[in-house]
Scaffold this active site. Structure first.
Site, PDB file in Angstrom:
ATOM      1  N   GLY A 117     -33.096  -7.322  -7.954  1.00  0.00           N
ATOM      2  CA  GLY A 117     -31.930  -6.597  -8.443  1.00  0.00           C
ATOM      3  C   GLY A 117     -31.362  -5.740  -7.336  1.00  0.00           C
ATOM      4  O   GLY A 117     -31.798  -5.821  -6.190  1.00  0.00           O
ATOM      5  N   TYR A 119     -31.733  -2.685  -6.982  1.00  0.00           N
ATOM      6  CA  TYR A 119     -32.699  -1.652  -6.607  1.00  0.00           C
ATOM      7  C   TYR A 119     -33.782  -2.171  -5.671  1.00  0.00           C
ATOM      8  O   TYR A 119     -34.357  -1.424  -4.912  1.00  0.00           O
ATOM      9  CB  TYR A 119     -33.366  -1.125  -7.875  1.00  0.00           C
ATOM     10  CG  TYR A 119     -33.851  -2.255  -8.752  1.00  0.00           C
ATOM     11  CD1 TYR A 119     -35.086  -2.833  -8.519  1.00  0.00           C
ATOM     12  CD2 TYR A 119     -33.041  -2.783  -9.764  1.00  0.00           C
ATOM     13  CE1 TYR A 119     -35.515  -3.895  -9.280  1.00  0.00           C
ATOM     14  CE2 TYR A 119     -33.469  -3.839 -10.534  1.00  0.00           C
ATOM     15  CZ  TYR A 119     -34.707  -4.397 -10.286  1.00  0.00           C
ATOM     16  OH  TYR A 119     -35.125  -5.454 -11.027  1.00  0.00           O
ATOM     17  N   ILE A 121     -36.726  -5.752  -4.835  1.00  0.00           N
ATOM     18  CA  ILE A 121     -37.302  -7.053  -5.176  1.00  0.00           C
ATOM     19  C   ILE A 121     -38.656  -6.830  -5.833  1.00  0.00           C
ATOM     20  O   ILE A 121     -39.481  -6.082  -5.318  1.00  0.00           O
ATOM     21  CB  ILE A 121     -37.501  -7.906  -3.909  1.00  0.00           C
ATOM     22  CG1 ILE A 121     -36.177  -8.014  -3.139  1.00  0.00           C
ATOM     23  CG2 ILE A 121     -38.040  -9.275  -4.257  1.00  0.00           C
ATOM     24  CD1 ILE A 121     -36.347  -8.450  -1.701  1.00  0.00           C
ATOM     25  N   ASP A 232     -31.973   5.042 -19.015  1.00  0.00           N
ATOM     26  CA  ASP A 232     -31.642   3.616 -18.985  1.00  0.00           C
ATOM     27  C   ASP A 232     -32.573   2.835 -19.895  1.00  0.00           C
ATOM     28  O   ASP A 232     -33.106   1.800 -19.513  1.00  0.00           O
ATOM     29  CB  ASP A 232     -31.701   3.073 -17.548  1.00  0.00           C
ATOM     30  CG  ASP A 232     -30.944   1.752 -17.421  1.00  0.00           C
ATOM     31  OD1 ASP A 232     -30.145   1.436 -18.324  1.00  0.00           O
ATOM     32  OD2 ASP A 232     -31.163   1.040 -16.430  1.00  0.00           O
TER      33      ASP A 232
END
Lengths: 465, 308
Positions: A117, A119, A121, A232
């Protein structure tokens, strides 16, 4: 590192309390006497045991269970925690970890990629010393120009605080040869709820939904009491193992909060579908309520397998919410008109639009379940239910009771690289109640009866085997 | 990891032989340099309008860092800037590297209330000439690179254990529990004063004692100075042991006594340090273009020659 050796009590000129010293002496005399007595008693005791079991001393030698590399010195030096105080008075002593540099990522052997993503891996890896399977999350730092990103700092900081059975366990942070190679080492968990939903033919049973919701709430309660907002929460951030446990993951947006609340919290939090109306309307201050809204959305999703509000834009999102729950009035949400974006949005306010359609969307839900859902999805953040209140909610006490974790079905893990097998065992017939208890395979049927027996722990565990 | 109220502590082995000492830095010099770093952070924090939480966090970061790193390899000054930068992020008070670097240059170039600033002499006008503390662009970029590297070094050295439990709020709680706040409004200020002093202690009190012990010791001294009456010792029901009020906060009298002595000693120690290096701090902390600890190396060389 004391520069000059400091004797503890004999600095006469600035002795903090002469009185205290006198008292201390008195006490120490008392203490000495007590010690003498104790020693006498101990000597007698050891004499008794040594004569009784002269053949056994080898078995009682101190055992060293698997020691981590880090602990090497610990055995040779006195531990850094002060020794227990004299006398039987028990003082609280915190377990203090040591201060030591990161270990190297070479301690882990990479197995396969799980996902990538923005952010970083995530890969599956094996701890070379213990053989345990872990998840390695490599942070993307190469393009960082302003030092270590604050979001990653928050993620690590909050995860280190969050030691809870339903929160992903951050084992350690390791680094590579370069300073920008940072990896979070976490427990490997087989599934995430989102992917699981897509491969399930039917949603979880009511009893299972309760267990999962309860776990999510207990994790959230833990975070909230420790001043942490997750910001989130969504089904793809809820991981699930094959033992019926969910783990809250991805603390990339989490942060510590304070009371009085800090201003200027960013409004760009929470994935759109799970974002609360006050965030969508641009509230400047917000708090734990935003997580509770997300939990409401997750609850609804657990019931139907489908996200409840699938908006495409912020405006679309808020209109979807208002369509289902009704346009707020000054009575149902005092002060909402003063929120920054409320002025630019106009919604028709008629009795037809201000009413809630929520009940008709969840006809199968019990009254208690609906009460909980509607209080989680309460438009007014001030009146939204808190995590603590949810834990006490009647929904978790009515039948069907939350299913025991051990009784959960297992699924092939996509992250672990397993293929999904077709489930050839047919679903067990539903239990007596209309809501449907029971479940997968034979244990499920037993469970219907067993469930009434409150906590028949041992009994059910045996059945699970 | 663990409780929000507890800190990781230094092991006796780490305290006995620091990496700086293994690297050939005499113990007294290491202590002086560490003091300079802490004093610099404290003053810079005020100029950067950072709350004391952020300042204390930065000082503890610095102290933890030098528990596993040498001051020759990683000089004090860039570490100070990195510790401030990191702690400002950790406590949600983010400051820019530019501001931090400017403020450090200011403190080390013109007389300020900071104990390690140059002393006030006739040379310095009332309003300092900006040229004396201006950071040229090339130097700024070098320092910034250095700051960012050191941030990563700090994080590595402390294995990302960035949560630092501080005794300040705990002390307020304790004072409330002791009913000492209302009758003695000044007691908080004195308590906080001791807690802030403790940050400068050469005994690294924040690395050797948990926050509850620090809070109790500071309250003990503050209460004596304010004449605040603390509860008498009493028998604990059940075990029939006499317990002082400090026992209630999980501090035994041995630990309390040790901390009280240390806290009382900080003031005098700071005085001698400041006197010893008056006017020479700037040179001692000088850092070369390549980021080496120039000032420290010069001092080590000077001592070597002095011995011959």
């Amino acid at each position: 590192m004391a520069t000059k050796p400091k004797s503890r009590w004999d600095t006469a000129e600035d002795d903090p309390a002469d009185l205290a010293r006198l008292k201390a002496e008195k006490e120490s005399r008392k203490h000495l006497k007590a010690q003498k007595d104790r020693r006498k008693a101990e000597a007698a005791a050891t004499l008794a045991t040594s004569t009784a079991s002269t053949s056994e001393p080898t078995t009682s030698s101190p055992h060293h269970p698997k020691r981590r590399k880090l602990d090497e010195d610990a055995s040779s030096i006195p531990s850094s925690t002060p020794p227990p105080p004299p006398g039987p008075l028990k003082l609280l002593r915190f377990e203090a970890p040591e201060i030591a540099p990161c270990r190297h990522v070479d301690n882990y052997e990479l197995l396969n990629h799980i996902e990538e993503g923005s952010y970083g891996i995530v890969s599956r890896a094996r701890d070379t010393s213990t053989g345990e399977i872990v998840a390695l999350k490599k942070l993307k730092l190469e393009r960082e120009k302003d030092g270590f990103p604050i979001t990653s700092l928050r993620e690590i900081q909050t995860l280190m605080i969050c030691k809870h059975p339903n929160i992903i366990n951050l084992r350690e942070v390791v680094m590579g040869d370069r300073l920008d190679q940072v990896y979070l080492v976490m427990d490997f968990i087989e599934h995430d709820l989102k992917t699981l939903f897509s491969s399930m033919q039917e949603p979880f049973l009511p009893s299972e939904t309760k267990t999962l919701l309860l776990q999510l709430i207990s994790a959230t309660h833990f975070m909230h009491t420790n001043w942490i907002l997750h910001r989130d929460l969504k089904t793809s951030n809820l991981l699930m193992n094959n033992r019926g446990q969910i783990k809250v993951a991805d603390f990339g947006l989490a942060r510590l909060i304070s009371d009085p609340p800090q201003k200027h919290l960013t409004r760009l939090v929470v994935t759109l579908w799970y974002r609360s109306p006050e965030l969508l309307l641009g509230a400047k201050e917000y708090g734990r309520e935003v997580d509770m809204w997300s939990i409401g959305c997750i609850f609804a999703e657990l019931l139907t397998k489908e996200p409840i509000f699938k908006g495409t834009t912020e405006v679309d999102q808020i209109s979807k919410i208002f369509t289902l729950l009704g346009v707020p009035t000054e009575a149902s949400w005092p002060g909402y008109r003063r929120l920054p974006h409320a002025k630019s949005l106009t919604f028709p306010r008629t009795p037809a639009t201000t009413g809630s359609q929520l009940r008709s969307k969840f006809p199968m839900l019990t009254n208690q379940g609906f009460d909980l859902l509607s209080r989680l999805l309460c438009l007014d953040p001030a009146r939204r239910i808190t995590a603590e209140e949810v834990l006490k909610h009647e929904y978790f006490r009515e039948e069907p009771r939350p299913k025991r974790e051990e009784m959960f079905p297992t699924f092939p893990s996509k992250a672990g690289g397993e293929k999904r097998r077709r489930r050839d065992t047919p679903e067990a017939p539903r239990g007596g109640e209309g809501e449907g208890e029971g479940g997968w395979g034979e244990e499920g049927q037993f469970l219907v009866g067993a469930q009434e027996e409150e906590v028949g722990g041992g009994f059910m565990l045996k059945l699970g085997r | 990891m663990g409780s929000l109220l507890a800190n990781p502590l230094a092991s006796p082995l780490q305290l006995a032989a620091s990496p700086s000492q293994s690297d050939g830095i005499p113990q007294d010099l290491e202590a002086s340099l560490r003091f300079a770093g802490c004093a610099l952070i404290q003053s810079a924090g005020i100029l950067l309008r950072l709350p004391q939480t952020t300042v204390a966090t930065a000082i503890v970061l610095l102290q933890r860092f030098y528990l596993v790193s040498s001051m020759r390899e990683h000089p004090i000054r860039p570490t100070v800037s990195a510790a401030l930068f990191l702690s400002s992020k950790l406590t949600e008070q983010a400051r820019r590297p530019r501001d931090i670097i400017n403020v450090l240059a200011y403190i080390l170039s013109v007389p300020t209330p900071c104990p390690i600033s140059p002393p006030k002499t006739g040379d310095f006008p009332e309003t300092p000439n900006p040229e004396t503390y201006y950071v040229p662009e090339s130097s700024y970029f070098a320092q910034r690179t250095h700051l960012l590297q050191l941030e990563a070094h700090i994080l590595r050295a402390i294995a990302f254990q960035t949560h630092i439990a501080l005794p300040y709020t705990l002390a307020i709680n304790y004072l409330q529990a002791l009913d000492a706040l209302k009758p003695h409004p000044t007691i908080v200020k004195r308590t906080f004063g001791y807690l802030t002093d403790a940050l400068l202690s050469p005994s690294l009190l924040y690395l050797t004692h948990q926050p509850n012990a620090l809070a109790v010791a500071a309250i003990y001294l503050a209460a004596r100075e304010c004449g605040a009456k603390m509860p008498d010792a009493g028998l604990v029901p059940g075990v029939e042991v006499e317990a002082g009020w400090w026992d209630i906060f999980d501090v035994d009298r041995e630990e309390l006594g040790f901390l009280v002595v240390c806290l009382k000693a900080v003031g005098e120690w700071v005085g001698t340090e400041v006197e010893k290096w008056r006017g020479k701090w700037g040179d001692l902390l000088a850092v070369g273009e390549d980021g080496s600890a120039e000032g420290l190396e010069r001092e080590l060389e000077r001592r070597r020659r002095g011995e011959e």
